[in-house]
Motif scaffolding. Sequence first.
Motif, mmCIF file in Angstrom:
data_model
loop_
_atom_site.group_PDB
_atom_site.id
_atom_site.type_symbol
_atom_site.label_atom_id
_atom_site.label_comp_id
_atom_site.label_asym_id
_atom_site.label_seq_id
_atom_site.Cartn_x
_atom_site.Cartn_y
_atom_site.Cartn_z
ATOM 1 N N ARG A 451 62.724 -15.483 87.783
ATOM 2 C CA ARG A 451 61.361 -16.013 87.401
ATOM 3 C C ARG A 451 60.196 -15.032 87.199
ATOM 4 N N ASP A 455 58.084 -13.069 84.186
ATOM 5 C CA ASP A 455 56.811 -13.042 84.204
ATOM 6 C C ASP A 455 56.015 -11.656 84.002
ATOM 7 N N LEU A 488 66.345 -21.009 80.005
ATOM 8 C CA LEU A 488 65.481 -22.258 80.532
ATOM 9 C C LEU A 488 64.373 -21.467 81.197
ATOM 10 N N GLN A 489 64.368 -20.357 81.728
ATOM 11 C CA GLN A 489 63.213 -19.561 82.028
ATOM 12 C C GLN A 489 62.277 -19.395 81.133
ATOM 13 N N ARG A 491 61.809 -20.984 78.372
ATOM 14 C CA ARG A 491 61.196 -22.518 78.007
ATOM 15 C C ARG A 491 60.017 -22.505 78.943
ATOM 16 N N LYS A 492 60.353 -22.492 80.308
ATOM 17 C CA LYS A 492 59.042 -22.892 81.276
ATOM 18 C C LYS A 492 58.039 -21.734 80.837
ATOM 19 N N ILE A 493 58.308 -20.503 80.581
ATOM 20 C CA ILE A 493 57.171 -19.428 80.378
ATOM 21 C C ILE A 493 56.685 -19.842 79.142
ATOM 22 N N ASP A 495 56.111 -23.106 78.055
ATOM 23 C CA ASP A 495 55.289 -24.217 78.060
ATOM 24 C C ASP A 495 54.311 -23.845 79.136
ATOM 25 N N ALA A 496 54.258 -22.827 80.079
ATOM 26 C CA ALA A 496 53.261 -22.596 80.776
ATOM 27 C C ALA A 496 52.046 -21.669 79.944
ATOM 28 N N THR A 519 67.217 -25.814 75.669
ATOM 29 C CA THR A 519 66.116 -24.830 76.106
ATOM 30 C C THR A 519 65.314 -24.695 74.938
#
Length: 633
Positions: A451, A455, A488-489, A491-493, A495-496, A519
Amino acid sequence: MQNRGSLGARLRYAFDKSMAGGSVALIGWLAIISLIVIMIAAAFLAVTGIAPEGGEPVGFIEGAWESLMRTMDAGTMGGDMGWSFRGVSLFVTIAGIFVFSALIGVLSSGLDNKLDELRKGRSHVLERDHTIILNWSPSIFDVISELVIANKSRRRPYIVILAGKDKVEMEDEIADKVADLANTKIICRNGDPTDLYDLGIVNPQTSRSVIVLSPETEDPDSQVIKSVLAIVHDPNRRKEPYQIAAEIRDARNAEVARIVGGNEVQLVLADELISRIVVHSSRQAGLSAVYSELLDFDGCEIYTLEQPGLTGKSFAAGVMGYETCTLIGVQDTAGKVHLNPHPARVFAAGEKAIIIAEDDAAVRMSEQEIRLTREAVRPPQSRTAGAERTLILGWNRRGPIIAAELSRYVAPGSLLTIAADTPDIAADVADIERANDNLAIELKQIDTSDRRQLDALEVPGYDHVLVLGYSDHMGAQSADTRTLVVLLQLRKIADAAGRHISVVSEMIDVRNRDLAEVTRADDFVVSNKLVSLMLAQASENASMSAIFDELLDEEGSEIYMRPMTDYIDITEPVNFYTICLSALKRGEIAIGYRRQRAGTADPRDLAGVVVNPKKTEKIAYDAADRIIVLARD
């Protein structure tokens, strides 16, 4: 003079040779021994006049029968009276016990050997009009599943498989991974698909079509080419041309394969097919569903058919002449495919129509009056393309092809960032930079599942993100697992960041697609599935390879998904005839639409894609809906 040995040695040698004949020879010797014992006993009874106590003397024939019964069944002598007759019966019975015990052993051994022989899968196939699949690969299960659907309308269809794999293992794997074979029967045979004798086992001379899969070996293309060579140039081949669909991984081997197979082979360039669809899908979310719909047999398909009713008519008139089918091209009398020709082009006698339809039996011209909402048609609008930023996460042998394909579509000044940690990626990127002058290349050697390193790439700043599987260095399941972690990573990025990231992912195994849905990626391109669909279609349609070559070629007509509002006024419901008219005014062919409205029925999980809709049905479209067109730019 050569010494031939004594008489006894020669007799023993002759006996040994006869015994080497197998079960049949052993049964023959046991029958001779039984016959000798019976004849001796019958002659002895006839000469001596020995008879059961209180009975009449027996002749030779009756004595032979009595001896035969006691040879076959030891219990028969239980009622014999008189010790002389009992003695002869005992002799015959004991001889019979040894002979029949040996016979049972020989039959049992022979049966076991025959079962072992059948298990090896080396017996010849005598079917006709069957489909042959050569080699074994993970794609075979999807190929079989598609052929099963195509075979439902046929009487007693057969699929014959020849591969260097145990027959029983092949049958067990197919039973486990192909849920329903319907009316199709599967025959598996073990052998080398490049060997002329082994190919003869599956009887290609009477086959309907042949599919040559790319095997899981170090040099798969050479195996495929050799198999095609063995079929086409077999000295005992049939006079009629074969219909062969062959999978080639490296496009550099395609020319040799075409020389070997001539007009009898359709090549499916697996890596190029997947790479092009990945690129097209990354630029237009949902496009892979359109290709899947056109390629699988469980929906609309592409047919190449003679349509005498089109002779003398313009192509535009032909497009508007079908209500439940979609005319997309012409195959001329020389066999050349022309997708989306000029609307004024006139059909000549003998030319075939290339049509999208649910079934070839459903292809017929409409006799109803065409009703159009002409005031809803919008004029063509010019489009300008700006520079784009694309990110590729992960790497495999298809990466260089994807990069080259991207460079053909993006505007000058565009950037491609490649982030992966495979061993040879630096050399691959250097080759891409030398061959490309339209796209700036940037390499980031990172762990794409980490992650923090993701980023650092500032992923939300890219217009398109492509996730490739590490299939060159991992098994299918391991590669897909790594891909799932990356998705999945992402998706989190997203959302953030509070924004949508356009993500298209390559999956190796279709069974992992359902897992990947969580995802929320825009599109999934399933490598093995697409290749399997293409091979199955090519085995049924001799023009399919040429059609898809043009569909995926930058210089030909390609499939695009464009805003519905560019073509029609959406304030009122319109039928698809009106949309077809608007597309024709732009030199394009409307083949379907994609609806974005939540809750829209999508039983086949095609991301809202509808190909070949009924043209008379009026639909109210939203601003988010898109039209699917076949166009040259």
